[in-house]
Scaffold this motif. Structure first.
Motif, PDB file in Angstrom:
ATOM      1  N   LEU A   1      -1.926  16.795   2.447  1.00 17.92           N
ATOM      2  CA  LEU A   1      -2.157  15.454   3.011  1.00 17.92           C
ATOM      3  C   LEU A   1      -3.213  14.716   2.180  1.00 17.92           C
ATOM      4  O   LEU A   1      -3.088  13.521   1.897  1.00 17.92           O
ATOM      5  N   MET A   2      -4.246  15.445   1.787  1.00 19.70           N
ATOM      6  CA  MET A   2      -5.318  14.841   0.993  1.00 19.70           C
ATOM      7  C   MET A   2      -4.775  14.385  -0.361  1.00 19.70           C
ATOM      8  O   MET A   2      -5.090  13.294  -0.830  1.00 19.70           O
ATOM      9  N   THR A   5      -2.511  11.209   0.208  1.00 18.19           N
ATOM     10  CA  THR A   5      -3.101   9.941   0.638  1.00 18.19           C
ATOM     11  C   THR A   5      -4.234   9.483  -0.280  1.00 18.19           C
ATOM     12  O   THR A   5      -4.472   8.294  -0.409  1.00 18.19           O
ATOM     13  N   ILE A   6      -4.946  10.417  -0.894  1.00 19.00           N
ATOM     14  CA  ILE A   6      -6.058  10.015  -1.776  1.00 19.00           C
ATOM     15  C   ILE A   6      -5.589   9.990  -3.224  1.00 19.00           C
ATOM     16  O   ILE A   6      -5.829   9.035  -3.941  1.00 19.00           O
ATOM     17  N   PHE A   7      -4.909  11.055  -3.678  1.00 25.15           N
ATOM     18  CA  PHE A   7      -4.294  11.079  -5.004  1.00 25.15           C
ATOM     19  C   PHE A   7      -5.286  10.693  -6.093  1.00 25.15           C
ATOM     20  O   PHE A   7      -5.060   9.790  -6.881  1.00 25.15           O
ATOM     21  N   ALA A   8      -6.428  11.351  -6.106  1.00 24.60           N
ATOM     22  CA  ALA A   8      -7.433  11.131  -7.147  1.00 24.60           C
ATOM     23  C   ALA A   8      -8.203  12.437  -7.268  1.00 24.60           C
ATOM     24  O   ALA A   8      -9.044  12.753  -6.437  1.00 24.60           O
ATOM     25  N   PHE A  35      -1.875   1.716  -4.919  1.00 22.33           N
ATOM     26  CA  PHE A  35      -2.009   2.989  -4.219  1.00 22.33           C
ATOM     27  C   PHE A  35      -1.937   4.170  -5.191  1.00 22.33           C
ATOM     28  O   PHE A  35      -2.615   5.177  -5.004  1.00 22.33           O
ATOM     29  N   VAL A  36      -1.145   4.052  -6.242  1.00 18.42           N
ATOM     30  CA  VAL A  36      -0.971   5.167  -7.186  1.00 18.42           C
ATOM     31  C   VAL A  36      -1.750   4.962  -8.485  1.00 18.42           C
ATOM     32  O   VAL A  36      -1.493   5.620  -9.479  1.00 18.42           O
ATOM     33  N   LEU A  37      -2.729   4.049  -8.457  1.00 14.98           N
ATOM     34  CA  LEU A  37      -3.502   3.778  -9.666  1.00 14.98           C
ATOM     35  C   LEU A  37      -4.408   4.966 -10.016  1.00 14.98           C
ATOM     36  O   LEU A  37      -5.192   5.422  -9.193  1.00 14.98           O
ATOM     37  N   THR A  38      -4.257   5.474 -11.236  1.00 16.50           N
ATOM     38  CA  THR A  38      -5.096   6.584 -11.710  1.00 16.50           C
ATOM     39  C   THR A  38      -5.647   6.216 -13.085  1.00 16.50           C
ATOM     40  O   THR A  38      -5.247   5.199 -13.664  1.00 16.50           O
TER      41      THR A  38
END
Lengths: 237, 104
Positions: free
Chosen positions: A43-44, A47-50, A105-108
């Protein structure tokens, strides 16, 4: 959606996926070793994806720290995205509102770097290309988190197989990735010294904020150098 | 491993996710409204990642045992030549060597 653009994005993102995948597994393993369930770790990741901020969060979960300090720390580690999304603005203005929502949301770090490079080279940053690049990183990130979590569950004490040192070393590598920034050594020296002093005097949750504020304050009062648009060398998911 | 989820953990994760999303969309939002960022604010913001991350590294080193310190020093030396993954590998080898070969 343009199929060609989408698959070009997928191709461009593949090297990033390959280098980020081990960190997804590392995150999953460390998260579970620190008491999260696999579902929580995934889940982390979803939703966070960083990666860096997820590992910071895990590190703080283990220390019985006030929830708002954890959230603030995640925010602080991800703060750089504010600068990214500002710099990317000219190239993604044409996205629709919904597209912008997903795009940000998916910016890395690599997504930013590649988007800027493509945009500055005069090529169109289409949503198809952008989301292709993002998905080839995002989906494996979830899978690797789960796999790492399964692996972490098999290990009891992280010290036995030495994965407890991976986190501080990973953070050290991230710190070094910012070494081209102005005043890097002064900021690191002051944040390091102040955080160690605060750790021994004020106590554990606070040394992070106090040390970080000291470094930021120093950077604010030092003479402002015109930074060449230095590309940070950090690599993470 | 009992429950899949714990309510307090979920709350923190979701709050962290919202905070992260704000950073991702925040710069775009700001730049659409603001012409320039004051240079000193920009300098402070530029220092954020190194400053925050250092506070996680320094105490780990100074409160760690000799095993952890040797591993972190080895990784730092490795960083002169290598990227993140080899740094992790070298640090990991160092800590395992200290623990199992030297019994530290």
């Amino acid at each position: 959606m343009s199929k060609a653009d989408f698959f070009e994005g997928v191709r461009n993102g593949t090297p990033v996926f390959l280098s980020a995948a081990p960190f997804g597994a590392l995150f999953g393993a460390i998260a579970v070793a620190n008491g999260q369930t696999i579902a929580e770790a995934v889940l982390m990741s979803m939703t966070i994806f960083a990666g860096a901020s997820q590992l910071v969060g895990i590190e703080l979960f283990g220390q019985n720290i006030a929830p708002w300090v954890i959230v603030l720390s995640i925010f602080a580690v991800n703060f750089r995205h504010i600068l990214y999304s500002a710099a990317m603005a000219p190239f993604v203005r044409h996205f629709t509102a919904v597209e912008k929502f997903f795009a940000f949301f998916v910016l890395t770090d690599p997504q930013f770097a590649e988007t800027l490079r493509r945009g500055e080279a005069g090529r169109k940053v289409s949503f198809s290309w952008y989301i292709g690049f993002a998905l080839v990183i995002y989906i494996p990130w979830q899978v690797m988190t789960a796999l790492g979590g399964v692996f972490g569950q098999l290990i009891g004490d992280p010290k036995v197989i030495g994965i407890d040192v991976l986190l501080p070393i990973y953070f050290m590598a991230l710190v070094l990735g910012f070494r081209k920034r102005p005043n890097f050594l002064s900021v690191v020296a002051i944040s390091g010294a102040v955080s160690v002093i605060a750790y021994h005097t004020v106590g554990s949750p606070w040394h992070v904020s106090i040390g970080a504020l000291a470094g930021m304050a120093l950077a604010a009062v030092l003479p402002v150098k015109r930074a060449p648009a230095a590309r940070d060398t950090a690599q993470e998911g | 491993m009992g429950a899949f989820f714990h309510a307090d953990m979920i709350a923190i994760i979701l709050a962290g996710a919202v905070a992260t999303f704000l950073t991702r969309i925040g710069g775009y939002w700001l730049v659409m409204r603001m012409k320039t960022i004051p240079p000193r604010l920009e300098a402070a913001l530029n220092a954020v990642p190194a400053a925050v991350l250092t506070t996680l590294v320094a105490p780990a080193f100074f409160t760690g045992g000799p095993d952890v310190q040797v591993a972190m020093a080895a990784a730092l030396i490795a960083s002169l030549r290598f990227s993140v993954l080899p740094m992790l590998a070298i640090g990991w080898c160092a800590v395992m060597l200290m623990r199992y070969a030297f019994g530290v």
